[in-house]
Design an enzyme around this catalytic site. Sequence first.
Site, PDB file in Angstrom:
ATOM      1  N   LYS A   1      45.103  20.534  32.481  1.00  0.00           N
ATOM      2  CA  LYS A   1      46.725  20.759  32.398  1.00  0.00           C
ATOM      3  C   LYS A   1      47.184  21.968  31.817  1.00  0.00           C
ATOM      4  O   LYS A   1      46.857  22.384  30.791  1.00  0.00           O
ATOM      5  CB  LYS A   1      46.962  19.332  31.563  1.00  0.00           C
ATOM      6  CG  LYS A   1      47.058  18.142  32.557  1.00  0.00           C
ATOM      7  CD  LYS A   1      47.768  17.111  31.745  1.00  0.00           C
ATOM      8  CE  LYS A   1      47.699  15.796  32.465  1.00  0.00           C
ATOM      9  NZ  LYS A   1      48.183  14.739  31.646  1.00  0.00           N
TER      10      LYS A   1
ATOM     11  N   GLY B   1      37.653  20.489  22.368  1.00  0.00           N
ATOM     12  CA  GLY B   1      36.785  19.497  22.404  1.00  0.00           C
ATOM     13  C   GLY B   1      35.821  19.519  23.672  1.00  0.00           C
ATOM     14  O   GLY B   1      34.415  19.604  23.532  1.00  0.00           O
TER      15      GLY B   1
END
Length: 374
Positions: free
Chosen positions: A182, A332
């Site tokens: 996103k 991550g």
Amino acid sequence: MLLRVDFNVPLSEGTVQDDTRIRAALPTIRLLHERGASVILCSHLGRPKGKLVPSLSLRPVAARLAELLDEAVEFAADCVGPAAQAAAARLRPGGLLMLENTRFYPQETENDPTFAGQLAELAELYVNDAFGSAHRAHASTEGVAHFLPSAAGLLVEQEVKFIKEALSSPERPYVVLLGGAKISDKIGLVRKLLSEADALLVGGGMANTFLAAQGLDLADSLVEQESLPVAAELLAQPGSRIHLPVDVVVASEFSELAEHRVAKVDQIPVGWRAADIGPQTLEQFSEVLRPAKTILWNGPMGVFEIEIFSAGTRGIAQAIAGVHALSIVGGGDSVAAVQQAGLAARFTHLSTGGGATLALLEGQTLPGLAVLQV
Ligand code: ADP
Ligand code: MG
């Protein structure tokens, strides 16, 4: 010594699935232990929402820490109150104690001063080595530092050193790669990096929204309608240094068995979706990376969790590994992708902070760090 660590590790049926975050805190724990401090460790784990959730107990994490250190680690079944106080009082110099999950109390995320004071009562000094939680002002990451003399741990020190100092005056060419799902999560980051980098390479789901903002038909690809105006605005900036994919791997769905093939970005078939950057894009991006002296990467180039869509992300990891540059990867999923590719050692720094890394890259002040005295 109260030591806040980030032991928010994945657990499955009471065993630690990935101990990377525990290992990351070992240098600080060993140093304090060797200097004879009585070390009281605290952390959050998961999102128990202020209630005692047995499956989110830190007890198995304490056991894993004991294995890694080859030292006894006591465990207190509460992070404040009589059980924690008694265990802390029993602790000898050099002793190690792990407290139960701080998020079993709603006061933790509320940054309640009384609760922070109760944590502080257990110790004489506070060290924060929980880089991954430093962007949150919670009782154990921020509140407690108002009650005790405080300092940063070695992991926090290292993260800040690499990210802040290296990127405040990067050796050029400075190339930034952004991907992931996103734009809306990372719009502040895109703006900041666009003004600083010599080139901004955009792949992954994020690229779709930029391509759509140029008027292309992305068919069933992930496109953030609400971010189209901002994407168009960034592309229209004079001398915009944004590079977008020219080809993508398109798929009938996001699954291992999906039909897939390479398509030009202006030829995505109806009902199909972009799942990875294509080979020509990988080549072009690698070309831009080659002369770079500083490289920052956040966000995978495709749905890398699925093998057939992982080539772009792996190819980029290999391209960066082959460049003589200061290379930092943060986030991550991006860090996981680099580790999966077996290339972790070829990067200058892997930042495991997730949201904290992104906030620091954006130039935000992290509340958990701002409050520390050293
Ligand atoms: P990081 O954790 O490194 O900051 P993000 O969480 O922002 O990265 O993005 C990772 C996610 O983006 C992954 O789950 C990946 O599947 C997804 N992603 C990448 N490319 C696409 C794409 N073209 N369409 C949909 N999702 C994508
Ligand atoms: Mg992610």
